[in-house]
Write a protein that holds these residues in place. Structure first.
Motif, short mmCIF file in Angstrom:
data_model
loop_
_atom_site.label_atom_id
_atom_site.label_comp_id
_atom_site.label_asym_id
_atom_site.label_seq_id
_atom_site.Cartn_x
_atom_site.Cartn_y
_atom_site.Cartn_z
N UNK A 181 0.86 -1.18 0.00
CA UNK A 181 0.00 0.00 0.00
C UNK A 181 0.90 1.23 0.00
N UNK A 182 0.80 2.03 -1.06
CA UNK A 182 1.67 3.19 -1.24
C UNK A 182 0.86 4.47 -1.17
N UNK A 183 1.33 5.43 -0.40
CA UNK A 183 0.69 6.73 -0.29
C UNK A 183 1.34 7.72 -1.24
N UNK A 184 0.51 8.60 -1.83
CA UNK A 184 0.99 9.72 -2.62
C UNK A 184 0.47 10.99 -1.96
N UNK A 185 1.36 11.89 -1.63
CA UNK A 185 1.03 13.03 -0.78
C UNK A 185 -0.01 13.96 -1.41
N UNK A 186 -0.86 14.51 -0.56
CA UNK A 186 -1.78 15.55 -0.98
C UNK A 186 -1.05 16.90 -0.96
N UNK A 187 -1.67 17.90 -1.56
CA UNK A 187 -1.12 19.25 -1.52
C UNK A 187 -1.66 20.04 -0.34
N UNK A 188 -2.54 19.41 0.43
CA UNK A 188 -3.17 20.08 1.56
C UNK A 188 -4.54 19.48 1.81
N UNK A 189 -5.51 20.33 2.08
CA UNK A 189 -6.85 19.85 2.39
C UNK A 189 -7.59 19.32 1.17
N UNK A 229 -3.40 17.37 -8.81
CA UNK A 229 -3.95 16.59 -9.92
C UNK A 229 -2.98 15.45 -10.23
N UNK A 230 -3.44 14.22 -10.04
CA UNK A 230 -2.58 13.04 -10.19
C UNK A 230 -2.76 12.33 -11.53
N UNK A 231 -3.73 12.76 -12.33
CA UNK A 231 -4.17 11.98 -13.49
C UNK A 231 -3.03 11.60 -14.42
N UNK A 232 -2.27 12.57 -14.89
CA UNK A 232 -1.22 12.28 -15.88
C UNK A 232 -0.18 11.33 -15.29
N UNK A 233 0.23 11.56 -14.04
CA UNK A 233 1.21 10.69 -13.39
C UNK A 233 0.67 9.28 -13.25
N UNK A 306 -3.78 10.28 -2.87
CA UNK A 306 -3.98 9.12 -3.75
C UNK A 306 -3.25 7.95 -3.13
N UNK A 307 -3.83 6.76 -3.25
CA UNK A 307 -3.20 5.54 -2.73
C UNK A 307 -3.11 4.53 -3.87
N UNK A 308 -1.95 3.91 -3.99
CA UNK A 308 -1.73 2.86 -4.99
C UNK A 308 -1.54 1.53 -4.28
N UNK A 324 10.05 11.34 -8.33
CA UNK A 324 10.71 12.04 -9.43
C UNK A 324 9.77 13.03 -10.10
N UNK A 325 8.47 12.76 -10.04
CA UNK A 325 7.48 13.66 -10.63
C UNK A 325 7.09 14.78 -9.67
N UNK A 326 7.71 14.83 -8.50
CA UNK A 326 7.42 15.88 -7.54
C UNK A 326 6.28 15.58 -6.59
N UNK A 327 5.84 14.32 -6.58
CA UNK A 327 4.77 13.91 -5.66
C UNK A 327 5.36 12.95 -4.63
N UNK A 328 5.61 13.40 -3.40
CA UNK A 328 6.19 12.50 -2.39
C UNK A 328 5.35 11.25 -2.20
N UNK A 329 6.02 10.10 -2.14
CA UNK A 329 5.33 8.82 -1.98
C UNK A 329 6.08 7.96 -0.99
#
Length: 368
Positions: A181-189, A229-233, A306-308, A324-329
Motif C-alpha cells: 500500500x503506497x501513499x501519494x502526498x496531498x497538496x493540503x486539504x 492533480x494526479x491523473x497524468x502521473x 492518492x493511494x496505490x 521524481x514527478x514531484x509527488x512525495x510517496x
C-alpha cells in the motif's frame, strides 16, 4: 404605459456572457490537441475518437463532481483562478483510478450575476487544470440565476470521460495478498471537509489574512491551496508498472474509507499512521476545534491524496517514479488476509455501498 420588461431588466445580461466567452477562448484553446474539432461556441464539443479503433475492447469511464463549500473561501478572498484546478482534480482523478486516461471534460458555472472577468478567472483555472491532467476542455455552460443566487454567488461542476483497455482495468479484482500500500502526498486539504474546516475556523476566530507561522502563510492561502492533480502521473505509472493493481482517490470519507473501496473481500490493507509526518494544517484544525481524531480522519485526507496498491516487485519503482514527478510517496502498509477483527475506529469495512475487505489503521500520527 408601464416600462417594458426585458431579459436584462429581469437580471440576465447576455452581453456579459458573450464577453466572458470571448475572454476565455485562448485559455480553453490551450487544452486542445488535434483530436478536438471546431472551437468555442458550438452547441456540442467534438472529439475525434478514431484512435479508439486501436483498442481491442475500449471501456469508457465517466465522472462528475464539484468542489463543495471550498468555493466559499474563494468568494471571500476574491480569488477565483484556483478553484477550477480543484474542479478538474475532483473529476479526472476519480476517472484515473480505474486506469482510464481522461480524454475530455466539460464544466458548468452557475452564478447570480455574470461578471466576465470573474468567469474568465474560473475558466482559466479549469483550463490550467486540464492542461496538467492532459485532458481537453471541450465545452461548458455559464448560467445566470438572478433571484436564485446572490450577485456574488457562484458554484461550479464538471464532468469528464476517459478510456481504458478492458484487460488493463485497475481495481480490487487485481489486488492480492502481499501487495504493498503506497501513499501519494496531498497538496493540503484538497476539496473535501470544508464544512468542518470552516466551522473550526469560525470557532477559532481565524481571519483569512492571518499569517500562521506553522503554515508559513496566511490561513486563506492554506485553505485555498488547489487540489493536486494526479491523473497524468497515474496514467504514466499504469503504463510503466504491470504490478500496479488498484488506485484510490482520497476524497469524501477520508483515507481509510476510500482505500477500503478497492480491497476485495477476504483481504485487509494496513495503514500505519506513523509512516508520515502529519502536515500542520490537519493538526491545527484538530486542536482548534478539539475535533476527535477519528472524526478528523474520516473527513479529511490527512496528507494522502492518492493511494496505490502495487505488487511488492514494483513498489520501489512506483515510489521512485512518483517522487521524481514531484509527488512525495511512501509505503503505508501491506495487503494481508483479513483477520475478521471487529469493526472499530481503527478498522474500516466497506464504504459508499461497496462491500469488500477491510482497512486496519495502527499507531498514532506524527505531529509537529
Amino acid at each position: 404605459m408601464s416600462e417594458p420588461i426585458t431579459y436584462a431588466g429581469a437580471g440576465v445580461d447576455t452581453e456579459a456572457g458573450d464577453k466572458a466567452v470571448e475572454l476565455m477562448k485562448s485559455a480553453v484553446a490551450r487544452t486542445h490537441g488535434p483530436e478536438v474539432l471546431g472551437g468555442i461556441g458550438a452547441f456540442a464539443g467534438l472529439f475525434d475518437a478514431s484512435a479508439l479503433k486501436d483498442y481491442d475492447r475500449p471501456l469508457l469511464a465517466s465522472s462528475t463532481d464539484g468542489v463543495g463549500t471550498k468555493i466559499v473561501i474563494a468568494r471571500q478572498m476574491h480569488v477565483h483562478d484556483t478553484i477550477g484546478k480543484d474542479l478538474v482534480a475532483m473529476v479526472v482523478d476519480d476517472i484515473v483510478v480505474c486506469g482510464a486516461k481522461p480524454l475530455v471534460m466539460t464544466d458548468y458555472i452557475a452564478c447570480g450575476k455574470v461578471v466576465p472577468e470573474r468567469i474568465v478567472d474560473i475558466v482559466r483555472g479549469i483550463a490550467e487544470g486540464c492542461e496538467l491532467a492532459g485532458t481537453a476542455l471541450v465545452g461548458g455552460e455559464t448560467a445566470e440565476h438572478p433571484g436564485v443566487m446572490d450577485p456574488d454567488d457562484y458554484d461550479v461542476a464538471g464532468a469528464a470521460i476517459g478510456v481504458v483497455e478492458a484487460d488493463k482495468l485497475l481495481g480490487p479484482e487485481r489486488v492480492a495478498g502481499g501487495d504493498v500500500v503506497v501513499a501519494m502526498a496531498s497538496s493540503g486539504l484538497h476539496s473535501n471537509g470544508y464544512s468542518l474546516v470552516r466551522r473550526v475556523a469560525a470557532h477559532a476566530g481565524w481571519e483569512l489574512d492571518t499569517h500562521v507561522d506553522d503554515l508559513g502563510r496566511t490561513v486563506g492561502a492554506e485553505l485555498l491551496e488547489p487540489t493536486r492533480i494526479y491523473a497524468k502521473l497515474c496514467v504514466e505509472m499504469a503504463a510503466q508498472f504491470a504490478g500496479l493493481h488498484a488506485l484510490s482517490h482520497v476524497t469524501g470519507g477520508g483515507l481509510a474509507a476510500n482505500v477500503a473501496r478497492i480491497i476485495p473481500a477476504g483481504l485487509a490493507a494496513s495503514v500505519a499512521r506513523d509512516s508520515w509526518g502529519l502536515p500542520p494544517v490537519f493538526s491545527l484544525i484538530q486542536a482548534a476545534g478539539a475535533v476527535p481524531w477519528n472524526d478528523l480522519e474520516s473527513t479529511l485526507n490527512m496528507g494522502v491524496g492518492m493511494v496505490a496498491i502495487v505488487s511488492a516487485e514494483d513498489a520501489d519503482g512506483l515510489i521512485a517514479a512518483s517522487n521524481a514527478a514531484g509527488v512525495p510517496a511512501w509505503v503505508l502498509g501491506e495487503v494481508q488476509a483479513d483477520d475478521g477483527r471487529i469493526a472499530s475506529p481503527d478498522t474500516i469495512r466497506g464504504a459508499k455501498g461497496v462491500t469488500g475487505g477491510a482497512v486496519n489503521l495502527s499507531g498514532a500520527y506524527r505531529v509537529g
